[in-house]
Design an enzyme around this catalytic site. Structure first.
Site, PDB file in Angstrom:
ATOM      1  N   ALA A  21       0.838  -1.210   0.000  1.00 38.12           N
ATOM      2  CA  ALA A  21       0.000   0.000   0.000  1.00 38.12           C
ATOM      3  C   ALA A  21       0.865   1.248   0.000  1.00 38.12           C
ATOM      4  O   ALA A  21       1.343   1.700   1.049  1.00 38.12           O
ATOM      5  CB  ALA A  21      -0.936  -0.006   1.211  1.00 38.12           C
ATOM      6  N   THR A  39      -3.950  -3.575  -4.839  1.00 37.70           N
ATOM      7  CA  THR A  39      -4.188  -4.919  -5.344  1.00 37.70           C
ATOM      8  C   THR A  39      -4.182  -5.931  -4.202  1.00 37.70           C
ATOM      9  O   THR A  39      -3.271  -5.923  -3.369  1.00 37.70           O
ATOM     10  CB  THR A  39      -3.112  -5.303  -6.372  1.00 37.70           C
ATOM     11  N   GLY A  87     -11.498 -10.292 -36.090  1.00 38.85           N
ATOM     12  CA  GLY A  87     -12.644  -9.568 -36.633  1.00 38.85           C
ATOM     13  C   GLY A  87     -13.729  -9.381 -35.577  1.00 38.85           C
ATOM     14  O   GLY A  87     -13.444  -9.179 -34.394  1.00 38.85           O
ATOM     15  N   GLY A  88     -14.990  -9.464 -36.006  1.00 36.79           N
ATOM     16  CA  GLY A  88     -16.104  -9.265 -35.078  1.00 36.79           C
ATOM     17  C   GLY A  88     -16.107 -10.255 -33.923  1.00 36.79           C
ATOM     18  O   GLY A  88     -16.535  -9.926 -32.807  1.00 36.79           O
ATOM     19  N   GLY A 139       9.201  -5.356  -8.872  1.00 37.82           N
ATOM     20  CA  GLY A 139       7.827  -5.481  -9.324  1.00 37.82           C
ATOM     21  C   GLY A 139       7.682  -5.217 -10.811  1.00 37.82           C
ATOM     22  O   GLY A 139       6.814  -5.797 -11.475  1.00 37.82           O
ATOM     23  N   ARG A 140       8.524  -4.342 -11.351  1.00 35.08           N
ATOM     24  CA  ARG A 140       8.418  -4.007 -12.779  1.00 35.08           C
ATOM     25  C   ARG A 140       8.846  -5.174 -13.657  1.00 35.08           C
ATOM     26  O   ARG A 140       8.351  -5.335 -14.778  1.00 35.08           O
ATOM     27  CB  ARG A 140       9.221  -2.741 -13.062  1.00 35.08           C
ATOM     28  N   GLU A 160       2.263  -0.007 -10.949  1.00 35.12           N
ATOM     29  CA  GLU A 160       3.683  -0.124 -10.570  1.00 35.12           C
ATOM     30  C   GLU A 160       4.568   0.794 -11.425  1.00 35.12           C
ATOM     31  O   GLU A 160       5.677   0.431 -11.830  1.00 35.12           O
ATOM     32  CB  GLU A 160       4.143  -1.585 -10.619  1.00 35.12           C
ATOM     33  N   SER A 215       2.026   8.632  -9.016  1.00 33.90           N
ATOM     34  CA  SER A 215       3.389   8.684  -9.566  1.00 33.90           C
ATOM     35  C   SER A 215       4.341   9.471  -8.669  1.00 33.90           C
ATOM     36  O   SER A 215       5.558   9.313  -8.768  1.00 33.90           O
ATOM     37  CB  SER A 215       3.361   9.306 -10.967  1.00 33.90           C
TER      38      SER A 215
END
Length: 382
Positions: A124, A158, A339-340, A242-243, A363, A132
């Site tokens: 956290a 997360t 496509g669709g 983490g990256r 992150e 940032s």
């Protein structure tokens, strides 16, 4: 693939590939619909050593290298990106900072059950006004005898709802700016620690993202990570690792998009032949494969540098920005090839497209990665 993998790395990759495709993949779409947290699958992953991969065996971890960890994340993301982000956060920014900066007490009390997968961890740092720019956070931790009292709100966390403990950053001395940030381990159930709003997200829907509220949350002094004022360094060091995790997730999702696109192009017939025979489709697939391979190599390079004990900050940012943006491009092209049908939930590329979008955001945004890279590249020119 040009990057050389040793026998152990290949075995780990094959083991996770089999598990992910047999256990995670068949129910990934259903989890995306229901948002159910994959606790049972995480327990199975713990049995395979995937919840403490870089933690040494003395702390009940698997003790494997970062390249193996990247491989495992790639295979997990290929099958279920929601499960992969839980695994990544748990390994990189929950186990990681406690292993690198925690006291013997914190390692014994928290790292061991985390590495064994008996507990799930979260991290956290982000706040409503501090993303940032972590120095803009407002959460505080005031020393009171043998305790700290934490006050403030964190958001976009997360696994914050389903984790058993959280690594939390807060100011212990606001006058020192970022050098006054400290980091703490806070257990779920601690008085004053509450889960707030749960976000309704575009993708990664089986991974919870929530607000965490700290209202005079009192924790023991022993739960301080490192020393007072180490929080910024702890956070930045953890995010470097983490990256690599986010880059690995990006590679896994992009590989799933590429494989789905090739399979579909071979089966879809237009104008009397499979669309895989048309030059326009073949060139799209070749571009997807080339970008994917470049991202994989950048990711492995950053992981190998970390394993060699080198400074990998720049390499991790390069891998993260390129791989995350590559995954978005490849997911876009996968839908175009379908496509669709690619727009329909019946086909997995629709889920991959939604899951991939956040890779350039969390992150450290792509813009922050470019800032980090520029600082290194420009700073070393003489």
């Amino acid at each position: 693939m040009a990057f050389h993998l040793n026998e152990e790395q290949r075995m780990i990759g094959a083991m996770v590939r089999d598990f992910a495709r047999e256990t995670l993949l068949p129910t990934a779409s259903e989890r995306d619909k229901t948002g159910e947290f994959p606790r049972e699958n995480l327990n199975k992953m713990a049995e395979l050593g995937l919840m403490g991969m870089n933690v040494p065996p003395e702390y009940r971890g698997a003790g494997v290298d970062t390249v193996s960890y990247s491989l495992a994340l790639q295979e997990t993301s290929y099958a279920c990106a929601s499960t992969a982000v839980i695994m990544s956060v748990h390994n990189s920014v929950a186990c990681g900072p406690i292993y690198l900066f925690g006291s013997d007490y914190l390692k014994e009390t928290y790292l061991k059950p985390l590495a064994a997968g008996e507990k799930i961890g979260s991290f956290a740092l982000t706040e409503p006004g501090a993303g940032s720019d972590p120095a803009s956070q407002k959460a505080s931790a005031q020393r009171d005898g043998d305790t700290y009292v934490i006050k403030g709100n964190k958001n976009f966390i997360t696994t914050g709802k389903n984790s058993d403990l959280t690594v939390v950053t807060a100011y212990t001395d606001k006058t020192k700016k970022h050098r006054g940030i400290s980091a703490f381990v806070v257990e779920k159930g601690t008085p004053g620690f509450h889960v707030g709003k749960e976000e309704d997200k575009l993708g990664l829907r089986a991974s919870d993202t929530v607000e965490l509220i700290f209202e005079d949350c009192r924790i023991p002094r022993e739960n301080l990570l490192g020393e007072e004022g180490d929080g910024f360094v702890i956070a930045m060091t953890s995010l470097d690792g983490g990256r690599i995790g986010i880059a690995s997730q990006s590679v896994g999702v992009a590989q799933a998009c590429l494989d789905a696109s090739i399979s579909y192009a071979k089966e879809r017939v237009q104008f009397g032949r499979p669309i895989s025979q048309f030059q326009g489709i073949r060139w799209m697939i070749s571009d997807m494969a080339t970008e994917l391979e470049a991202a994989r190599l950048l990711t492995f390079n950053a992981a190998a540098m970390k394993d060699r004990g080198e400074n990998f900050t720049e390499a991790a940012s390069m891998a993260k920005v390129f791989a995350s943006e590559m995954a978005n491009r490849v997911a876009y092209q996968a839908i175009q090839i379908h496509g669709g049908y690619g727009y329909m939930k019946e086909f997995p590329v629709e889920r991959h497209y939604r899951d991939a979008r956040v890779f350039t955001l969390y992150e450290g945004t792509s813009e922050i990665q470019r800032k980090v890279i520029a600082n290194h590249v420009i700073g070393r020119q003489r």
